[in-house]
Structure formats: structure tokens, C-alpha cells
Design an enzyme around this catalytic site. Structure first.
Site, mmCIF file in Angstrom:
data_model
loop_
_atom_site.group_PDB
_atom_site.id
_atom_site.type_symbol
_atom_site.label_atom_id
_atom_site.label_comp_id
_atom_site.label_asym_id
_atom_site.label_seq_id
_atom_site.Cartn_x
_atom_site.Cartn_y
_atom_site.Cartn_z
ATOM 1 N N LYS A 126 3.115 7.610 10.999
ATOM 2 C CA LYS A 126 3.094 6.317 10.313
ATOM 3 C C LYS A 126 4.230 5.482 10.893
ATOM 4 C CE LYS A 126 3.284 4.378 5.591
ATOM 5 N NZ LYS A 126 3.383 4.678 4.153
ATOM 6 N N SER B 196 1.034 6.246 -1.891
ATOM 7 C CA SER B 196 0.605 5.880 -0.536
ATOM 8 C C SER B 196 0.175 7.002 0.389
ATOM 9 C CB SER B 196 1.693 5.075 0.154
ATOM 10 O OG SER B 196 1.655 3.762 -0.318
ATOM 11 N N SER C 179 -0.221 2.686 1.161
ATOM 12 C CA SER C 179 0.152 2.002 2.373
ATOM 13 C C SER C 179 -0.079 2.813 3.642
ATOM 14 C CB SER C 179 1.636 1.625 2.297
ATOM 15 O OG SER C 179 2.443 2.792 2.242
#
Ligand code: GLN
Length: 484
Positions: free
Chosen positions: A76, A175, A151
């Protein structure tokens, strides 16, 4: 090859069935072909990946490889990666090349894993749909009209589309679990303090926690093994011993006590999602578990408390993005104040600005007691609810999200409805507890995730419970159409 799990890829590399270079080329080709439509990667580090893969193959030839050496994966874009752009979904950091590696990044490098690139995410991890990213929304591989969740939406979409066998994620209010649920993969948010936050760009420091997103619980166990552990560079890192997460995966579930919070099955839950969850619970009963209704009476306060605590912490954390030391700087500032305000005004997106305003307001002298202190008190009540529940049951199950993936644009103009999509995940962050989401079926032809919340440091049990389900069902092996 892309349908293999990490455990299988590790075996294929060990037996010489495939080389890391061939595997890496295979995934890079898939990213090139499929990602223009999905937008799950913001940076692809092809050259470095191939060099790392060649080094992994050399290590294997020489006998110095570990089980994960040469396995490709993605990070990420919230994790600092030395020499590689780390933008955290924001224009503010669009020009930021991290000068050092996050703890999680170093650990995966040390194991010889091969980073394919960095995945798209909501700006500074604020969002539930990936629509707040400066780099544009990510599409859900199961239906490209729909969001992948957020997210960590880029990580979830990349794993679901078999562009990487695994990706890292972070979870402040859901998330990891919410996008895992919406994309039909397995994601684990560990206990707060289990994985070092060093080098992970901070959103809300008392809630943020990194974890693995993969297709199976078995893979999440392998990855958590690597990611977990004490780190003196993170003052909230905990010293508890890291158990062998793969060892107990097949433990019997006979006598396991599952709690179903009545607050997680009430109004607002899509009836089709509820049905999938009930069927999954039946499967657990067949495996010998007992089920009991419990109550987490302060659940309705979790979202409001979170939307004070998280913005308060983010307003403080993001104050370092001032256009002076790194990140976006406006053109021709007239004076220092102009430099600050225009750099921040131009660099941050709307949702981030909304959070900074809410946070600064909640922390201001006149309102601190009314909002921030109150939210911290509620946080205590929520932890106490869980503490009481865990005297009666071993773990808690329910839906990860109230509905399946919604359409791109459906909630982006209505922050409150967006915030409510994390209603079942946020409590675990407020209490610091571990939570896992695993594929449990489909509703409206979209994946549904079952959430399992455990007691502190009970990750091994969560993984065991998820693995046993995945031995009995094939939901986690389903592939989105057009992705073969
Ligand atoms: N959706 C939640 C938020 O917008 C949680 C995000 C997260 O876990 N990073 O804050």
C-alpha cells in the site's frame, strides 16, 4: 501461476517448478494488461522487481533462500519505501521519494520478497471507497461500476484480480477488512501494537495498524509472521512474543464459543448479506462451535466517537505537511503564512481538509472537553463492552460491512452515509482488538465478508477459525469474471 496462493508459490519456487524472475514477469504482464482499467497500482517498480527476483533466484541456487524468497507482492502506498515514490494517495506527497524503509518494508525485503509496486489508496487513508485518492478511483474487479472499498482499495483490488498474490494494508477504522470484504479476499487487522507503525504514514496514530491482505487465511498467517514483532522505533509497539501463526491453523473448532452481537444484525444490514452471514455461522456450528447472542451496547456510539478521535489525531499528524520540509509547495509564496496556507490548500483534497477542520475544532480549547474527552470516554465504554463479551465467548462474528460494494459516486457526496459503511469495523480499532474478514458468499453477485473479532493478541485463533472455514468452502477461491 497467478491463481496459486503464497503457500503454493513458495512450494513451486522451492521445487524449481518456476523461477522468481518468471513469476515476477508473469505478474508484471498481468498488471500491464489488466490494471489500466482497475487503477489499483499507482507505481509499478518493474525494473527493481526484476532485479530483486534475479537476486532471489541466485540466493535459492546458492541455498540461502527462505520460504518466501522470490514471492512477489505489493505495498500500500502508505508505507515508506526507500528511493521509491510514497504519495499516500495525495497530491501533497506526489513528489515525495521516501528516504528510508518502513519497518514492514524492511522485513519483507529481508525475507527476499519481491515488491511489484505500490497500490492506490484513499488520500492519507481517509475513506471507504478509494474515491478520495489524488490518483483517481480504483474499480472493483467483480464489477467495475462499483468501488473496491477503502482505504486499502488498491491492495484489495490487486489481490482479487490476481495482480499480486498478497498486498499490505492498513486499518484505522476498517481499511483492511472493509475492502477485503468488498473484493472477496481475506484481510487481517492485528491487535494494536502487534505490527510496527515505523515508516507508515500516520493518519490516526492510536488506531492505525498494518496487516496482510491475501486470498487465504493460510497466506495471511505466513505474512503476519513476517510483519509482526516488537520494534523499539515505534513507542506503541508491544513486546508480546510472536507465536507461530501457521501451527494452529488446523486446530479443531469443537467447543469454540462464538458470540453474535445483536447490534450487528439489526437495522441497516442488507437482508441478503445477513443471510450469507447466517449460513456461514451454520457452517461453524457443523464444525462443532457453539453460538450465543451477545450485546455490545455502545456500538451505536462507535462511529461518532471515531469521527472525533481520528480527525483530532489526523489534524495533528498532518500538520507536518507544511510545504517547507517535503511535499507540495505552492509557487511564489508571498510570505510564510501564504506558503503554509496555499501549499496545504493546494496539496490536500476535500475529505482531508474536512477531517483537519473537524479535528482542529474538536481539539480547540473551548470544545476539547465536550468532544475529544467525551469521545475518549466512549472509547473506554466500547472497550469495556468487548471485555465483558470475552468473558462469555471466545470470539465475535458478524458481517464486515452492512452491504456489498456500492457504486462509484453513490456515496461520495454524502460523507455520513460513507462513514456508516464502517459501522461494524470501527469498534475493533477503538478497542485495539484484532479483526479479520473472510469471504463467506455472495449477495447481488458481489462478495460478502464475514468478520471475526478476537481478544487481544488472539490472531492465531482468528486465522485458525478462518482457515478451517476455507477448508470447507470455496468462496475464497472464486475469481471475478474476465480476470482469468
Ligand atoms: N473509512 C474510515 C475512514 O475514512 C477508515 C479508514 C481507515 O481505516 N484508514 O476514516
Amino acid at each position: 501461476m497467478h491463481n496459486k496462493t503464497i503457500a503454493e508459490l513458495s512450494a513451486a519456487l522451492a521445487s524449481g517448478e518456476v523461477s522468481s524472475v518468471a513469476l515476477t514477469e508473469h505478474f508484471l504482464a498481468r498488471i500491464k494488461r489488466l490494471d489500466p482499467e482497475l487503477n489499483s497500482f499507482v507505481t509499478v517498480t518493474a525494473e527493481q522487481a526484476l532485479a530483486d527476483a534475479a537476486a532471489a533466484d541466485a540466493a535459492r541456487a546458492e541455498g540461502s533462500a527462505g520460504p518466501l524468497t522470490g514471492v512477489p507482492f505489493a505495498h500500500k502506498d502508505i508505507f515508506c519505501t526507500e528511493g521509491v515514490k510514497t504519495a499516500c494517495g495525495s497530491k501533497m506527497l506526489d513528489n515525495f521519494i521516501a528516504p528510508y524503509d518502513a519497518a514492514v518494508v524492511s522485513k519483507m525485503k529481508a525475507a527476499g520478497m519481491v515488491m511489484l509496486g505500490k497500490t492506490n489508496m484513499d488520500e492519507f487513508a481517509m475513506g471507504s471507497s478509494n474515491e478520495t485518492s489524488f490518483y483517481g478511483p480504483v474499480k472493483n474487479p467483480w464489477d467495475k461500476e462499483r468501488v473496491p472499498g477503502g482505504s486499502s482499495g488498491g491492495s484489495a483490488a490487486a489481490v482479487a484480480a490476481r495482480l499480486a498474490p498478497m498486498a499490505t494494508g492498513t486499518d484505522t477504522g476498517g481499511s483492511i477488512r472493509q475492502p477485503a470484504s468488498l473484493c472477496g479476499i481475506t484481510g487481517l487487522k492485528p491487535t494494536y501494537g502487534r505490527v510496527s507503525r515505523y515508516g507508515m504514514i500516520a493518519f490516526a496514530s492510536s488506531l492505525d495498524q498494518a496487516g496482510p491482505m491475501a486470498r487465504s487465511a493460510e497466506d495471511c498467517a505466513l505474512m503476519l509472521q513476517l510483519m509482526a514483532g516488537f520494534d523499539e522505533r515505534d513507542s506503541t509497539s508491544l513486546e508480546n512474543e510472536v507465536p507461530d501463526y501457521s501451527k494452529g491453523l488446523n486446530n479443531s473448532l469443537e467447543g469454540l464459543r462464538i458470540g453474535l452481537p445483536k447490534e450487528y444484525f439489526g437495522e441497516g444490514l442488507d437482508p441478503e448479506v445477513a443471510k450469507v452471514i447466517e449460513t456461514a455461522i451454520e457452517e461453524y456450528k457443523k464444525m462443532g462451535a457453539t453460538v450465543k447472542e451477545i450485546s455490545l451496547p455502545n456500538t451505536h456510539l462507535a462511529v461518532p466517537a471515531y469521527y472525533i478521535v481520528a480527525p483530532a489525531e489526523c489534524s495533528s499528524n498532518l500538520s507536518r505537511m507544511d510545504g517547507v520540509r517535503f511535499g507540495h509547495r505552492c509557487d511564489d509564496p508571498k510570505n510564510l503564512e501564504d506558503l503554509y496556507s496555499r501549499s496545504r490548500g493546494e496539496g490536500f483534497g476535500e475529505e482531508v481538509k474536512r477531517r483537519i477542520l473537524v479535528g482542529a475544532y474538536a481539539l480547540s480549547a473551548g470544545y476539547y472537553d465536550a468532544y475529544y474527552i467525551k469521545a475518549q470516554q466512549i472509547r473506554h465504554l466500547i472497550s469495556d463492552d468487548f471485555k465483558a463479551a470475552f468473558t462469555e465467548v471466545d470470539l465475535i462474528m458478524g458481517p464486515t460491512t452492512p452491504s456489498t460494494a456500492f457504486n462509484v459516486g453513490e456515496k461520495s457526496k454524502d460523507p455520513i452515509s460513507m462513514y456508516l459503511s464502517d459501522i461494524y469495523t470501527i469498534s475493533a480499532n477503538l478497542a485495539g482488538l484484532p479483526g479479520l474478514s473472510l469471504p463467506a458468499g455472495f449477495a447481488q453477485n458481489m462478495p460478502v465478508g464475514l468478520q471475526v473479532i478476537g481478544n487481544y493478541f488472539d490472531e492465531a485463533r482468528l486465522l485458525n477459525v478462518a482457515h478451517r472455514f476455507q477448508q470447507e468452502t470455496t468462496w475464497h477461491q472464486q475469481t471475478p469474471a474476465g480476470i482469468e
